[in-house]
Motif scaffolding. Structure first.
Motif, PDB file in Angstrom:
ATOM      1  N   GLN A 117       7.590  -5.049 -13.634  1.00  0.00           N
ATOM      2  CA  GLN A 117       7.130  -6.206 -12.948  1.00  0.00           C
ATOM      3  C   GLN A 117       6.502  -6.292 -11.477  1.00  0.00           C
ATOM      4  O   GLN A 117       5.682  -7.032 -11.273  1.00  0.00           O
ATOM      5  CB  GLN A 117       8.570  -7.279 -12.976  1.00  0.00           C
ATOM      6  N   TRP A 118       6.970  -5.515 -10.590  1.00  0.00           N
ATOM      7  CA  TRP A 118       6.497  -5.530  -9.380  1.00  0.00           C
ATOM      8  C   TRP A 118       5.253  -4.473  -9.331  1.00  0.00           C
ATOM      9  O   TRP A 118       4.261  -4.819  -8.338  1.00  0.00           O
ATOM     10  CB  TRP A 118       7.697  -4.825  -8.335  1.00  0.00           C
ATOM     11  N   LEU A 119       5.075  -3.641 -10.440  1.00  0.00           N
ATOM     12  CA  LEU A 119       3.719  -3.241 -10.518  1.00  0.00           C
ATOM     13  C   LEU A 119       2.742  -4.295 -11.022  1.00  0.00           C
ATOM     14  O   LEU A 119       1.517  -4.373 -10.259  1.00  0.00           O
ATOM     15  CB  LEU A 119       3.928  -2.005 -11.509  1.00  0.00           C
ATOM     16  N   MET A 120       2.969  -5.138 -11.854  1.00  0.00           N
ATOM     17  CA  MET A 120       2.181  -6.298 -12.240  1.00  0.00           C
ATOM     18  C   MET A 120       1.922  -7.069 -10.986  1.00  0.00           C
ATOM     19  O   MET A 120       0.910  -7.704 -10.881  1.00  0.00           O
ATOM     20  CB  MET A 120       2.715  -7.053 -13.311  1.00  0.00           C
ATOM     21  N   PHE A 121       2.909  -7.393 -10.149  1.00  0.00           N
ATOM     22  CA  PHE A 121       2.751  -8.253  -8.968  1.00  0.00           C
ATOM     23  C   PHE A 121       1.583  -7.675  -8.106  1.00  0.00           C
ATOM     24  O   PHE A 121       0.763  -8.352  -7.622  1.00  0.00           O
ATOM     25  CB  PHE A 121       4.054  -8.267  -8.333  1.00  0.00           C
ATOM     26  N   GLN A 122       1.600  -6.473  -8.030  1.00  0.00           N
ATOM     27  CA  GLN A 122       0.533  -5.676  -7.259  1.00  0.00           C
ATOM     28  C   GLN A 122      -0.839  -5.882  -8.057  1.00  0.00           C
ATOM     29  O   GLN A 122      -1.859  -6.151  -7.251  1.00  0.00           O
ATOM     30  CB  GLN A 122       0.945  -4.205  -6.997  1.00  0.00           C
ATOM     31  N   MET A 123      -0.912  -5.443  -9.433  1.00  0.00           N
ATOM     32  CA  MET A 123      -2.043  -5.374  -9.884  1.00  0.00           C
ATOM     33  C   MET A 123      -2.664  -6.972 -10.247  1.00  0.00           C
ATOM     34  O   MET A 123      -3.790  -6.891 -10.104  1.00  0.00           O
ATOM     35  CB  MET A 123      -1.820  -5.113 -11.376  1.00  0.00           C
ATOM     36  N   GLY A 124      -1.919  -7.908 -10.395  1.00  0.00           N
ATOM     37  CA  GLY A 124      -2.418  -9.244 -10.673  1.00  0.00           C
ATOM     38  C   GLY A 124      -2.607 -10.220  -9.303  1.00  0.00           C
ATOM     39  O   GLY A 124      -3.206 -10.999  -9.334  1.00  0.00           O
ATOM     40  N   LEU A 161       2.272 -11.518   1.063  1.00  0.00           N
ATOM     41  CA  LEU A 161       3.097 -10.688   1.940  1.00  0.00           C
ATOM     42  C   LEU A 161       4.528 -11.026   2.220  1.00  0.00           C
ATOM     43  O   LEU A 161       5.429 -10.313   2.465  1.00  0.00           O
ATOM     44  CB  LEU A 161       2.322 -10.562   3.292  1.00  0.00           C
ATOM     45  N   SER A 162       4.684 -12.562   2.163  1.00  0.00           N
ATOM     46  CA  SER A 162       6.039 -12.866   2.497  1.00  0.00           C
ATOM     47  C   SER A 162       6.995 -12.631   1.248  1.00  0.00           C
ATOM     48  O   SER A 162       7.991 -12.463   1.380  1.00  0.00           O
ATOM     49  CB  SER A 162       5.922 -14.386   2.996  1.00  0.00           C
ATOM     50  N   VAL A 163       6.529 -12.876   0.043  1.00  0.00           N
ATOM     51  CA  VAL A 163       7.128 -12.494  -1.238  1.00  0.00           C
ATOM     52  C   VAL A 163       7.841 -10.922  -1.083  1.00  0.00           C
ATOM     53  O   VAL A 163       8.805 -10.568  -1.178  1.00  0.00           O
ATOM     54  CB  VAL A 163       6.336 -12.643  -2.570  1.00  0.00           C
ATOM     55  N   LEU A 164       6.881 -10.004  -0.773  1.00  0.00           N
ATOM     56  CA  LEU A 164       7.082  -8.750  -0.515  1.00  0.00           C
ATOM     57  C   LEU A 164       7.835  -8.507   0.477  1.00  0.00           C
ATOM     58  O   LEU A 164       9.073  -7.694   0.446  1.00  0.00           O
ATOM     59  CB  LEU A 164       5.839  -8.052  -0.441  1.00  0.00           C
ATOM     60  N   ASN A 165       7.861  -9.029   1.658  1.00  0.00           N
ATOM     61  CA  ASN A 165       8.809  -8.919   2.828  1.00  0.00           C
ATOM     62  C   ASN A 165      10.172  -9.124   2.312  1.00  0.00           C
ATOM     63  O   ASN A 165      11.008  -8.524   2.568  1.00  0.00           O
ATOM     64  CB  ASN A 165       8.394  -9.755   3.884  1.00  0.00           C
ATOM     65  N   GLN A 166      10.208 -10.250   1.584  1.00  0.00           N
ATOM     66  CA  GLN A 166      11.757 -10.900   1.326  1.00  0.00           C
ATOM     67  C   GLN A 166      12.256 -10.044   0.263  1.00  0.00           C
ATOM     68  O   GLN A 166      13.544  -9.640   0.422  1.00  0.00           O
ATOM     69  CB  GLN A 166      11.287 -12.477   0.648  1.00  0.00           C
ATOM     70  N   ARG A 167      11.405  -9.395  -0.623  1.00  0.00           N
ATOM     71  CA  ARG A 167      12.167  -8.266  -1.475  1.00  0.00           C
ATOM     72  C   ARG A 167      12.497  -7.122  -0.851  1.00  0.00           C
ATOM     73  O   ARG A 167      13.402  -6.426  -1.353  1.00  0.00           O
ATOM     74  CB  ARG A 167      10.793  -7.765  -2.537  1.00  0.00           C
ATOM     75  N   ASP A 177      16.750   2.179  -3.417  1.00  0.00           N
ATOM     76  CA  ASP A 177      16.960   3.494  -2.897  1.00  0.00           C
ATOM     77  C   ASP A 177      15.860   4.296  -3.579  1.00  0.00           C
ATOM     78  O   ASP A 177      15.527   5.472  -3.147  1.00  0.00           O
ATOM     79  CB  ASP A 177      18.444   4.275  -3.496  1.00  0.00           C
ATOM     80  N   GLU A 178      15.286   3.771  -4.683  1.00  0.00           N
ATOM     81  CA  GLU A 178      14.578   4.607  -5.607  1.00  0.00           C
ATOM     82  C   GLU A 178      12.961   4.463  -5.221  1.00  0.00           C
ATOM     83  O   GLU A 178      12.192   3.092  -5.450  1.00  0.00           O
ATOM     84  CB  GLU A 178      14.757   4.158  -7.035  1.00  0.00           C
ATOM     85  N   TYR A 179      12.308   5.217  -4.977  1.00  0.00           N
ATOM     86  CA  TYR A 179      10.895   5.363  -4.581  1.00  0.00           C
ATOM     87  C   TYR A 179      10.099   5.213  -6.095  1.00  0.00           C
ATOM     88  O   TYR A 179      10.279   6.114  -6.896  1.00  0.00           O
ATOM     89  CB  TYR A 179      10.332   6.454  -4.077  1.00  0.00           C
ATOM     90  N   THR A 180       9.425   4.454  -6.645  1.00  0.00           N
ATOM     91  CA  THR A 180       8.681   4.495  -7.862  1.00  0.00           C
ATOM     92  C   THR A 180       7.247   3.968  -7.662  1.00  0.00           C
ATOM     93  O   THR A 180       6.562   3.902  -6.605  1.00  0.00           O
ATOM     94  CB  THR A 180       9.313   3.023  -8.490  1.00  0.00           C
ATOM     95  N   ILE A 181       6.783   3.825  -8.915  1.00  0.00           N
ATOM     96  CA  ILE A 181       5.167   3.460  -9.175  1.00  0.00           C
ATOM     97  C   ILE A 181       4.748   2.073  -8.401  1.00  0.00           C
ATOM     98  O   ILE A 181       3.677   1.752  -8.263  1.00  0.00           O
ATOM     99  CB  ILE A 181       4.793   3.653 -10.369  1.00  0.00           C
ATOM    100  N   ALA A 182       5.988   1.327  -8.453  1.00  0.00           N
ATOM    101  CA  ALA A 182       5.785   0.194  -7.609  1.00  0.00           C
ATOM    102  C   ALA A 182       5.123   0.364  -6.159  1.00  0.00           C
ATOM    103  O   ALA A 182       4.153  -0.522  -5.613  1.00  0.00           O
ATOM    104  CB  ALA A 182       6.903  -1.010  -7.777  1.00  0.00           C
ATOM    105  N   ASP A 183       5.803   1.167  -5.620  1.00  0.00           N
ATOM    106  CA  ASP A 183       5.490   1.355  -4.220  1.00  0.00           C
ATOM    107  C   ASP A 183       4.181   2.003  -4.075  1.00  0.00           C
ATOM    108  O   ASP A 183       3.354   1.837  -3.214  1.00  0.00           O
ATOM    109  CB  ASP A 183       6.501   2.433  -3.587  1.00  0.00           C
ATOM    110  N   ILE A 184       3.891   3.047  -4.870  1.00  0.00           N
ATOM    111  CA  ILE A 184       2.536   3.973  -5.203  1.00  0.00           C
ATOM    112  C   ILE A 184       1.391   2.835  -5.392  1.00  0.00           C
ATOM    113  O   ILE A 184       0.325   3.044  -4.753  1.00  0.00           O
ATOM    114  CB  ILE A 184       2.741   4.778  -6.104  1.00  0.00           C
ATOM    115  N   ALA A 185       1.953   1.736  -6.100  1.00  0.00           N
ATOM    116  CA  ALA A 185       0.671   0.766  -6.275  1.00  0.00           C
ATOM    117  C   ALA A 185       0.469  -0.123  -5.181  1.00  0.00           C
ATOM    118  O   ALA A 185      -0.651  -0.501  -4.765  1.00  0.00           O
ATOM    119  CB  ALA A 185       1.255   0.020  -7.718  1.00  0.00           C
ATOM    120  N   THR A 186       1.530  -0.568  -4.641  1.00  0.00           N
ATOM    121  CA  THR A 186       1.523  -1.547  -3.542  1.00  0.00           C
ATOM    122  C   THR A 186       1.092  -1.224  -2.115  1.00  0.00           C
ATOM    123  O   THR A 186       0.159  -1.725  -1.430  1.00  0.00           O
ATOM    124  CB  THR A 186       2.815  -2.149  -3.415  1.00  0.00           C
TER     125      THR A 186
END
Ligand SMILES: N[C@@H](CCC(=O)N[C@@H](CS)C(=O)NCC(=O)O)C(=O)O
Length: 234
Positions: A117-124, A161-167, A177-186
């Protein structure tokens, strides 16, 4: 030994190591998602530079892999069924490589979909909106008299940015705790917004302290530092 010589892409970019994942890219915010993932996980790969200054992305060889003429693209010589698999779209590449390697994507189904979901948030969202902001702030669109398109993308970038900041409140990374592909995309996109696009003041980046905190942690990772320079520009 794997033979990739029947693929047209290998005519322009011959594979020295056809057993490894072949990466066709350039260090842009979309391109580095693939190289950072590969550096983080240690999957063997061979990078090939797709130079925009010589319009390599429009060459018939590159278009044979990605008809959409955009980097990054990959060929995995050992794809499903042991056959070579060609892929474009950075989100699809991250998902595929994460599933293949069993790394940087949670295995628990609910957390896995939350990451996607967060990966798609970055992509879209983040990618297309920050990209447009870059065009209107730094590139050709800068000279347009009508500032309404630029202002629209500034407003939308601030909202994202504000959505991401809140997350990120109370979390080390997008998935805690987990570093994932969502971070690598964003984070390559956030870094690009304040770095190459020089839009930090325009979006008021200081108003998003969680985002800048995680951006700093991201940039400090050795694999990120390496990935940001791969493939080496000519
Ligand atoms: N949605 C695509 C976007 C890729 C993309 O826009 N790549 C840019 C560089 S960041 C590109 O290749 N531009 C070349 C062109 O448009 O000719 C992805 O995430 O892979």
């Amino acid at each position: 030994m794997t033979d990739l010589s029947s693929l047209p892409i290998t005519k322009k970019w011959p594979a020295q190591h056809p057993d490894r994942v072949q990466l066709y890219s350039l260090p842009t915010p979309n391109g580095v998602k693939a190289s950072i993932f590969l550096e983080e996980t240690g999957l063997p790969y061979e990078p090939h530079l797709v130079s925009f200054s010589t319009n390599d992305q429009m060459s018939p060889e590159f278009l044979s892999l990605n008809p959409n003429n955009k980097i990054p693209a990959i060929v995995d010589p050992h794809g499903p069924g042991g056959q070579p698999l060609a892929l474009f779209e950075s989100g699809a590449i991250l998902l595929y490589l994460a599933e293949k390697s069993g790394q940087l994507l949670p295995s628990d189904p609910a957390r896995r979909y939350e990451t996607i979901q967060w990966l798609m948030f970055q992509m879209g969202g983040i990618g297309p909106m920050f990209g447009q902001l870059g065009f209107f702030h730094k590139f050709a669109g800068r000279d347009y008299e009508d500032k309404r398109p630029r202002d629209r993308y500034v407003a939308e970038s601030k909202r994202l940015l504000s959505v991401l900041n809140q997350r990120l409140v109370g979390r080390d990374w997008i998935m805690g705790d987990e570093y994932t592909i969502a971070d690598i995309a964003t984070f390559p996109w956030v870094g690009n917004l304040v770095g190459f696009y020089e839009a930090g003041d325009l979006v008021g980046i200081q108003d998003y302290p969680e985002v800048t905190r995680v951006l700093q942690a991201f940039r400090a990772r050795p694999a990120v530092k390496r990935g940001l320079e791969i493939p080496k520009r000519a």
